[in-house]
Design a protein around this motif. Structure first.
Motif, mmCIF file in Angstrom:
data_model
loop_
_atom_site.group_PDB
_atom_site.id
_atom_site.type_symbol
_atom_site.label_atom_id
_atom_site.label_comp_id
_atom_site.label_asym_id
_atom_site.label_seq_id
_atom_site.Cartn_x
_atom_site.Cartn_y
_atom_site.Cartn_z
ATOM 1 N N GLU A 1 0.814 -1.220 0.000
ATOM 2 C CA GLU A 1 0.000 0.000 0.000
ATOM 3 C C GLU A 1 0.847 1.270 0.000
ATOM 4 N N PRO A 2 1.833 1.428 0.913
ATOM 5 C CA PRO A 2 2.660 2.647 0.863
ATOM 6 C C PRO A 2 3.453 2.767 -0.440
ATOM 7 N N GLN A 3 3.856 1.633 -1.017
ATOM 8 C CA GLN A 3 4.571 1.682 -2.291
ATOM 9 C C GLN A 3 3.660 2.237 -3.397
ATOM 10 N N SER A 4 2.403 1.784 -3.435
ATOM 11 C CA SER A 4 1.459 2.274 -4.442
ATOM 12 C C SER A 4 1.163 3.758 -4.245
ATOM 13 N N GLN A 5 1.007 4.169 -2.998
ATOM 14 C CA GLN A 5 0.738 5.579 -2.711
ATOM 15 C C GLN A 5 1.895 6.471 -3.163
ATOM 16 N N LEU A 6 3.122 6.038 -2.894
ATOM 17 C CA LEU A 6 4.289 6.819 -3.288
ATOM 18 C C LEU A 6 4.422 6.884 -4.812
ATOM 19 N N ARG A 7 4.077 5.800 -5.492
ATOM 20 C CA ARG A 7 4.123 5.817 -6.953
ATOM 21 C C ARG A 7 3.156 6.858 -7.518
ATOM 22 N N GLU A 8 1.964 6.918 -6.935
ATOM 23 C CA GLU A 8 0.981 7.905 -7.373
ATOM 24 C C GLU A 8 1.476 9.318 -7.089
ATOM 25 N N GLN A 9 2.071 9.507 -5.921
ATOM 26 C CA GLN A 9 2.576 10.839 -5.572
ATOM 27 C C GLN A 9 3.724 11.250 -6.490
ATOM 28 N N THR B 1 2.249 12.239 -9.859
ATOM 29 C CA THR B 1 1.624 13.561 -9.770
ATOM 30 C C THR B 1 2.681 14.661 -9.705
#
Length: 212
Positions: free
Chosen positions: A106-114, A117
């Motif tokens: 989950e944190p890996q996916s969130q960082l990829r999105e950030q 962006t």
């Protein structure tokens, strides 16, 4: 029925059961030997060696099995369990704060999105986000490898324990076979010592007594 005939029937039946238990015991022994040799060969092929005692840190020294096996080659199921739980498990916990491969997803996916962006908006925090993403990705990859190796070692331990149980069951079979053989031989000796004309006398049923 003649007493001698009854003794012979029981003795022959006992011999048959003894042979059956002996065959089962041999099969179980074969399985136990296979499991032991297979685990030893497979673990030995991995060429894993426990950390020498002088190089163990304070946390590792708390695990008795790591101290006992210090500097030894990993070749048995018990050693595999120790290495998986006390060594790999300890380092995985310290490295990722106890998080698993799935937890870090989950944190890996969130960082990829950030990061995506930030790249689109030319965010000055892009470099920092990329650094965080690389760190989390590296942790997740290392945890995956550690969890995979730990699972394989624990599987080897479970397989070795099945071999141990098979060996114990084989011992029970051999003891049962030996007991039946002794009883059967005793029955045969008694049968040939008993006159052919002697009949088997069944015990008489107890008679009810009346009071008064």
């Amino acid at each position: 029925m003649k007493r001698r005939t009854l003794d012979l029937l029981f003795s022959i039946g006992g011999l048959g059961l003894a042979v059956l238990l002996l065959v089962v015991g041999i099969v179980l022994t074969s399985n136990a030997t296979f499991a032991s040799n297979y685990v030893r060969d497979q673990l030995g092929a991995q060429n894993i060696t426990f950390t020498p005692a002088a190089q163990l840190d304070e946390e590792e020294k708390k695990a008795e099995c790591l101290v006992e096996n210090a500097g030894k080659k990993l070749t048995t199921g018990k050693q595999a369990e120790c290495y998986a739980n006390e060594y790999i498990g300890l380092h995985l916990k310290n490295m990722a704060g106890g998080k698993t491969y799935a937890d870090l997803g989950e944190p890996q996916s969130q960082l990829r999105e950030q990061v995506a962006t930030a790249q689109q908006t030319n965010d000055p925090a892009l470099a920092d986000l990329q650094k965080q993403l690389a760190e989390v990705s590296g942790q997740r990859e290392t945890v995956f490898k550690g969890e995979t190796l730990r699972g394989l070692l624990l599987t080897s331990y479970g397989f070795s324990e099945m071999g141990v149980k098979a060996g114990q069951a084989a011992t029970v079979m051999y003891l049962g076979a030996a007991l039946l053989l002794l009883l059967s031989f005793a029955g045969l000796v008694h049968a040939f010592r008993t006159p052919r004309s002697e009949a088997f006398a069944a015990p008489e049923p107890a008679r009810a007594t009346t009071v008064g």
